[in-house]
Design an enzyme around this catalytic site. Structure first.
Site, PDB file in Angstrom:
ATOM      1  N   ALA A 110       0.853  -1.193   0.000  1.00  0.00           N
ATOM      2  CA  ALA A 110       0.000   0.000   0.000  1.00  0.00           C
ATOM      3  C   ALA A 110       0.888   1.242   0.000  1.00  0.00           C
ATOM      4  CB  ALA A 110      -0.927   0.006   1.206  1.00  0.00           C
ATOM      5  N   PHE A 111       0.304   2.375  -0.366  1.00  0.00           N
ATOM      6  CA  PHE A 111       1.145   3.569  -0.588  1.00  0.00           C
ATOM      7  C   PHE A 111       1.776   4.094   0.691  1.00  0.00           C
ATOM      8  CE2 PHE A 111      -0.054   7.954   0.561  1.00  0.00           C
ATOM      9  CZ  PHE A 111      -1.181   7.727   1.331  1.00  0.00           C
ATOM     10  N   LYS A 112       1.293   3.655   1.851  1.00  0.00           N
ATOM     11  CA  LYS A 112       1.868   4.145   3.108  1.00  0.00           C
ATOM     12  C   LYS A 112       3.354   3.809   3.218  1.00  0.00           C
ATOM     13  CE  LYS A 112      -2.302   5.165   5.379  1.00  0.00           C
ATOM     14  NZ  LYS A 112      -3.204   4.811   4.292  1.00  0.00           N
ATOM     15  N   ASP A 113       3.789   2.764   2.513  1.00  0.00           N
ATOM     16  CA  ASP A 113       5.224   2.443   2.502  1.00  0.00           C
ATOM     17  C   ASP A 113       6.074   3.589   1.961  1.00  0.00           C
ATOM     18  OD1 ASP A 113       4.948  -0.177   3.469  1.00  0.00           O
ATOM     19  OD2 ASP A 113       4.594  -0.980   1.462  1.00  0.00           O
ATOM     20  N   LEU A 116       6.382   5.583   5.146  1.00  0.00           N
ATOM     21  CA  LEU A 116       6.751   4.882   6.385  1.00  0.00           C
ATOM     22  C   LEU A 116       8.039   4.080   6.255  1.00  0.00           C
ATOM     23  CD1 LEU A 116       3.301   4.015   7.903  1.00  0.00           C
ATOM     24  CD2 LEU A 116       5.164   5.206   9.058  1.00  0.00           C
TER      25      LEU A 116
END
Ligand code: PLP
Length: 498
Positions: A110-113, A116
């Site tokens: 997911a794009f949170k990587d 994060l």
């Protein structure tokens, strides 16, 4: 570059302080006191660079208390080929006019990587710079995606620990398995007997428990948060907007200086705010299209200037956008009100006390000059996944489908044919039930587990299952801690031995 609070706190601080602190002492969010500006020539020079080099150019003017080598170190530890493949943010062009920016090639799909993975490294350097001696413990409440991305990002990062709380029965089977099989010596995930709100309230209560925080400080422990109000999570997101623009130039779809649109599936307003900052930095953007799901509080706000969270909370098939309080909107409001912190304080107080606020016509018109918004309900999201697959043989997840559906509405409503980039925030395999149902028909998967569906989707669409989701059901379970919503603090004490 210095940062100040959106609520008027009297001090300006360097990036390292803003990143270490997360939220300003007055409860406001840190924003840069001015925006760096990239000229057309500068953009032209960046065209030939790869993602890491572009990231250095974008991060440098924001992180002036870091030297080049430090920023480079953070970038190379985060966006390596092992973690993201050859290109962390590839642009898949559906046709000459529409590109899909795939932001889900990282370890958790997911794009949170994108943010994060690098935040822990920026944080560790920030702790060193500010002379922080304590160990930093990140506490996270998650409804699914953020928790796993934080565990992966902080895994084995020196001087940090991360404890993730998730609602025991409120996440998908895959999301839970991703968290309970997490490896790393400094990470824990804990199931809470309660829903996401209980979990989030529990974490907020720990942050607000002054006695406990002082107790922890005696053992050299300092708590921090990794959620999207931290500047260190926002700034890496500006990079992929600038980079995807350069990719559109490279592919010959536009010339440097031409304007493009971005469509962003939006929840907490972090991702689309990064696009707005890229616009302020000189990136030629025509329109930022904010796509909501049934929780369409932002759509109403952009169209009326009234933010009203007094509405039922809908559980949708794009759960990462199920949110009624979009924290990062505060930064936009600060900017469009020309840094009027009194206005911002007033609106945020009204939101807390009354559940709504009205920014008035002038501010509304200013926002509307660059933003456009609409929403997609679950049925049209499903229809969009099927239509995109049938037309292009390209598979999108539910969040991305919300964006594509809203983009269609935008084109119908405005007739605008400016080249457009649609931001794709999750791998279709991460939300495979809805995706497989949309493409194959829900009757085909009615009695199947999530793992069977992974294989069905993979075979039908001839796509390989991402590494991070593969064999998840065969990995050993490393975390089996559970607690009630009232004893989350005890679990923290037990884990940290304080
Ligand atoms: C978090 C998330 C979003 C929403 O992003 P915001 O920055 O909160 O607006 C959209 N899609 C996916 C898959 C996400 O994980």
């Amino acid at each position: 570059m210095l940062y100040r609070s959106t609520r008027g706190w009297k001090q300006n601080v360097p990036a390292s302080f803003a990143i270490k602190q997360g939220i300003a002492p007055d409860g406001g969010l840190f924003v840069p006191v001015e925006m760096p500006f990239f000229t057309e020539d500068k953009l032209k020079q960046m065209c030939k660079m790869d993602y890491s080099q572009r990231a250095l150019e974008v991060l440098k003017p924001f992180l002036t208390d870091f030297d080049d080598q430090e920023i480079k170190d953070c970038i190379s530890k985060s966006y390596s080929a092992i973690k993201f493949g050859n290109n962390p943010a590839p642009l898949h062009c559906l046709n000459e006019n529409v590109g899909i920016l795939e932001l889900w090639h990282g370890p958790t799909c997911a794009f949170k990587d994108m943010a994060l993975q690098i935040l822990p490294h920026l944080l560790v350097k920030s702790l060193q710079k500010t002379g922080e001696k304590s160990e930093t413990v990140i506490l996270v409440a998650t409804s699914g995606d953020t928790g796993k991305a934080a565990l992966e990002g902080f895994k084995d990062v020196d001087g940090t620990k991360v404890i993730v709380f998730y609602p025991q029965d409120g996440v998908s089977e895959i999301q839970k398995l991703q968290m309970i099989t997490q490896e790393g010596s400094n990470v824990w995930s804990v199931g809470v007997d309660g829903n996401f709100d209980d979990t989030q309230t529990g974490v907020k209560n720990i942050f607000g428990d002054i006695e406990f925080i002082e107790h922890a400080a005696k053992s050299n422990v300092k708590f921090s948060s990794a959620n999207s109000i931290n500047w260190g999570r926002l700034v890496p997101q500006i990079v992929y907007y600038i980079s995807s623009y350069l990719d559109m130039v490279d592919k010959g779809y536009i010339k440097t200086g031409d304007k493009i649109n971005y469509v962003v599936p939006t929840g907490n307003f972090g991702n689309i705010l990064a696009a707005y900052y890229a616009f302020k930095m000189g990136l030629p953007i025509n329109r930022l299209i904010c796509a909501s799901n049934q929780n369409n509080v932002l759509t109403d706000f952009i169209n009326t200037g009234i933010y009203d969270r007094r509405r039922p909370f809908a559980k949708t098939i794009s759960p990462s956008m199920d949110i009624l309080i979009s924290s990062n909107l505060e930064r936009l409001l600060y900017d469009v009100s020309e840094c009027n912190h009194e206005y911002v304080c007033n609106w945020m107080n009204l939101l807390k006390k009354e559940g709504y606020y009205d920014v008035g016509t002038e501010i509304k018109n200013k926002i509307y000059s660059i933003f456009w918004s609409d929403y997609s309900n679950d049925q049209s999201t499903i229809d969009t996944i099927r239509e995109v697959y049938n037309e292009y043989k390209y598979v999108i997840d539910t969040h991305t489908a919300v964006a594509v559906d809203v983009y269609d509405k935008y084109v119908i409503s405005t007739g605008d044919v400016t080249p457009t980039v649609v931001v794709s925030t999750a791998s279709p395999f991460k939300f495979n039930k809805s995706v497989a149902g949309a493409i194959l028909g829900f009757e085909k998967i009615a009695d199947k587990t999530e793992f069977e569906i992974l294989n069905i989707l993979s075979q039908h669409c001839r796509l390989s299952i991402p590494k991070g989701l593969l064999q998840l059901d065969k990995k050993p379970v490393l975390h089996n801690k559970r607690c009630s919503k009232d004893n989350m603090k005890d679990i923290v004490k037990e884990i940290l031995n304080i």
